[in-house]
Design a protein around this motif. Sequence first.
Motif, PDB file in Angstrom:
ATOM      1  N   LEU A  38       2.161  -3.305  -3.336  1.00 13.31           N
ATOM      2  CA  LEU A  38       0.972  -2.703  -2.717  1.00 13.31           C
ATOM      3  C   LEU A  38       1.355  -1.543  -1.816  1.00 13.31           C
ATOM      4  O   LEU A  38       2.352  -1.598  -1.096  1.00 13.31           O
ATOM      5  CB  LEU A  38       0.241  -3.760  -1.876  1.00 13.31           C
ATOM      6  CG  LEU A  38      -0.973  -3.284  -1.060  1.00 13.31           C
ATOM      7  CD1 LEU A  38      -2.133  -2.913  -1.976  1.00 13.31           C
ATOM      8  CD2 LEU A  38      -1.390  -4.355  -0.055  1.00 13.31           C
ATOM      9  N   VAL A  39       0.538  -0.489  -1.859  1.00  9.56           N
ATOM     10  CA  VAL A  39       0.554   0.564  -0.850  1.00  9.56           C
ATOM     11  C   VAL A  39      -0.581   0.242   0.131  1.00  9.56           C
ATOM     12  O   VAL A  39      -1.694  -0.080  -0.293  1.00  9.56           O
ATOM     13  CB  VAL A  39       0.305   1.951  -1.469  1.00  9.56           C
ATOM     14  CG1 VAL A  39       0.250   3.020  -0.388  1.00  9.56           C
ATOM     15  CG2 VAL A  39       1.372   2.293  -2.487  1.00  9.56           C
ATOM     16  N   THR A  40      -0.317   0.334   1.425  1.00  8.10           N
ATOM     17  CA  THR A  40      -1.365  -0.012   2.387  1.00  8.10           C
ATOM     18  C   THR A  40      -2.384   1.117   2.503  1.00  8.10           C
ATOM     19  O   THR A  40      -2.539   1.759   3.537  1.00  8.10           O
ATOM     20  CB  THR A  40      -0.777  -0.324   3.780  1.00  8.10           C
ATOM     21  OG1 THR A  40      -0.097   0.843   4.269  1.00  8.10           O
ATOM     22  CG2 THR A  40       0.177  -1.487   3.708  1.00  8.10           C
ATOM     23  N   TYR A  41      -3.101   1.326   1.410  1.00  2.47           N
ATOM     24  CA  TYR A  41      -4.137   2.356   1.373  1.00  2.47           C
ATOM     25  C   TYR A  41      -5.451   1.683   1.002  1.00  2.47           C
ATOM     26  O   TYR A  41      -5.549   1.055  -0.048  1.00  2.47           O
ATOM     27  CB  TYR A  41      -3.774   3.439   0.350  1.00  2.47           C
ATOM     28  CG  TYR A  41      -4.807   4.527   0.214  1.00  2.47           C
ATOM     29  CD1 TYR A  41      -4.920   5.512   1.189  1.00  2.47           C
ATOM     30  CD2 TYR A  41      -5.666   4.565  -0.875  1.00  2.47           C
ATOM     31  CE1 TYR A  41      -5.864   6.521   1.077  1.00  2.47           C
ATOM     32  CE2 TYR A  41      -6.609   5.569  -1.004  1.00  2.47           C
ATOM     33  CZ  TYR A  41      -6.715   6.546  -0.029  1.00  2.47           C
ATOM     34  OH  TYR A  41      -7.649   7.529  -0.152  1.00  2.47           O
ATOM     35  N   MET A  42      -6.423   1.754   1.859  1.00  2.00           N
ATOM     36  CA  MET A  42      -7.746   1.148   1.711  1.00  2.00           C
ATOM     37  C   MET A  42      -7.686  -0.376   1.777  1.00  2.00           C
ATOM     38  O   MET A  42      -8.127  -0.967   2.755  1.00  2.00           O
ATOM     39  CB  MET A  42      -8.472   1.632   0.455  1.00  2.00           C
ATOM     40  CG  MET A  42      -8.886   3.101   0.540  1.00  2.00           C
ATOM     41  SD  MET A  42     -10.015   3.666  -0.753  1.00  2.00           S
ATOM     42  CE  MET A  42     -11.515   2.773  -0.371  1.00  2.00           C
TER      43      MET A  42
END
Length: 293
Positions: A38-42
Amino acid sequence: MNSRRHFLTSALGTAFAAPLFAQNTKLSYKGENIHFGLVTYMWGADWDLPTLIKNCETAEVLGVELRIEHAHKVEPALTAAQRKEVQKRFEDSPVDVLGMGTNCEFHSAKPEEVKKQIELAKEYIKLSHDIGGSGVKVKPNNLPKEVPVEKTLEQIGKSLAEIGDYALGFGQEIRLEVHGGVSDLGHIKTVMEAAARDNVRVCWNSNPEDLKGDGIAANFAKVKDYLGATTHIREVNEPGYPYPELASLLVDADYAGWVLLEARTKPGDRVAALAEQRKLFMELVTQARSAAA
């Protein structure tokens, strides 16, 4: 490929989590080191660090890139003790921190701005090292109209070479996200040729531009040899991008790294949605490995 695998093993340590494979299915060895994170975007932007780690663990998504200026508050201002605390939180969990996702960019026509961005990237390189990460994501981002394109691409590449040399001392990978006004894969290849550093790699970003010209396979081929430990995707079940073909291309390339979700939608239960995205993408990987067997 063996030397590339050795670099990734050295850079990521034990960061690879167990893949999700179908039982009793004959699979090609290719793609065995593709993992989902996961990328911590949204979806993760408003989760503090304990919540982020807990939610990733619940979803069985065991690698995370920390986008800057989000609720996890992992930033260069952290003291040495605070950095050790962040590292320990990850070490005490099954979730691996993959590094920092920054907005550092090197296209400006102003030399002083480029220098400022290079110095900022160096701060994030040290931060990633201190918390147990393996790399820092940066961006090419733009092509100033008043500057010849080739000059800007070379400037970006040389900037990457400088921070790549600095990052080598910290065991870090520099990950150039295919982003913004420099999303043409031919341009990215030119940048990488100018950088010419083994630890400066490409972060494939699943952009609409990937499908232009001769299509995704031809564009993928332009940067295949430069791929780094992270790849970004959007929601697998959203229309408009050929994720089955991307999974096949990654398997065929025997990609060894993390495919990270950079979500855009707003589901009611993000943890359940994250687990579903992991399942959907890893099923595509399994299908591609089965077809290649």
